[in-house]
Design a protein around this motif. Sequence first.
Motif, mmCIF file in Angstrom:
data_model
loop_
_atom_site.group_PDB
_atom_site.id
_atom_site.type_symbol
_atom_site.label_atom_id
_atom_site.label_comp_id
_atom_site.label_asym_id
_atom_site.label_seq_id
_atom_site.Cartn_x
_atom_site.Cartn_y
_atom_site.Cartn_z
ATOM 1 N N VAL A 39 -3.089 1.675 4.913
ATOM 2 C CA VAL A 39 -1.824 1.384 5.810
ATOM 3 C C VAL A 39 -1.557 2.903 6.352
ATOM 4 O O VAL A 39 -1.420 3.388 7.385
ATOM 5 N N THR A 40 -1.424 3.924 5.277
ATOM 6 C CA THR A 40 -1.015 5.242 5.636
ATOM 7 C C THR A 40 -2.376 5.897 6.334
ATOM 8 O O THR A 40 -2.119 6.560 7.031
ATOM 9 N N MET A 44 -0.733 -6.869 -0.604
ATOM 10 C CA MET A 44 -0.041 -7.143 0.268
ATOM 11 C C MET A 44 1.202 -6.410 0.070
ATOM 12 O O MET A 44 1.726 -6.002 1.146
ATOM 13 N N ALA A 45 1.615 -6.413 -1.189
ATOM 14 C CA ALA A 45 2.942 -5.769 -1.209
ATOM 15 C C ALA A 45 2.763 -4.385 -0.799
ATOM 16 O O ALA A 45 3.787 -3.595 -0.513
ATOM 17 N N ALA A 75 4.309 0.140 2.786
ATOM 18 C CA ALA A 75 3.943 1.317 3.653
ATOM 19 C C ALA A 75 4.266 0.836 5.134
ATOM 20 O O ALA A 75 4.868 1.929 5.931
ATOM 21 N N THR A 76 4.189 -0.420 5.612
ATOM 22 C CA THR A 76 4.756 -0.764 6.729
ATOM 23 C C THR A 76 6.178 -0.502 7.069
ATOM 24 O O THR A 76 6.575 0.007 8.199
ATOM 25 N N LEU A 111 11.310 2.388 8.334
ATOM 26 C CA LEU A 111 12.242 3.304 8.133
ATOM 27 C C LEU A 111 12.323 4.484 8.451
ATOM 28 O O LEU A 111 13.253 5.287 8.817
ATOM 29 N N ALA A 112 10.950 5.226 8.172
ATOM 30 C CA ALA A 112 11.195 6.657 8.583
ATOM 31 C C ALA A 112 11.209 6.997 10.157
ATOM 32 O O ALA A 112 12.003 7.747 10.438
ATOM 33 N N ASN A 113 10.931 6.005 11.058
ATOM 34 C CA ASN A 113 11.115 6.020 12.377
ATOM 35 C C ASN A 113 12.698 5.837 13.036
ATOM 36 O O ASN A 113 12.998 6.155 13.877
#
Length: 122
Positions: free
Chosen positions: A48-49, A104-105, A110-111, A116-118
Amino acid sequence: MSNPIAAGRRLAQRAIAWQAVATVLVALAFLAKGLPSTLAALVGGGVVTLAAWLSALVALGGGVSPAGVAFARLLMGMALKWLLVLVAIVIALALFRLPGIPLMAGVIAATLALVLANSIRR
């Protein structure tokens, strides 16, 4: 003078850093379950990253353009991101037989770190 491209790149870099940290934290949590679970969490969050980084390159790589072109780049980056994530999940589960829950965790952590970061203002 405002530079929205540079601001977008800074936001993307910050979000990717948050995703990497979240991935490592989830992998450390699954360390107690064994190496395959830790590896699965790293793969899930790592893909994802990596996909977010590629998406940012596609979406922000063309510089200043008309709205239609910028929107198309944004959509292409997002489509590429989720296609890469989907293919990596299928490969990790079917080919490498990694455990699904840690995988999946990592993806979910990461998603959520991206969200949160945005959402946090500096």
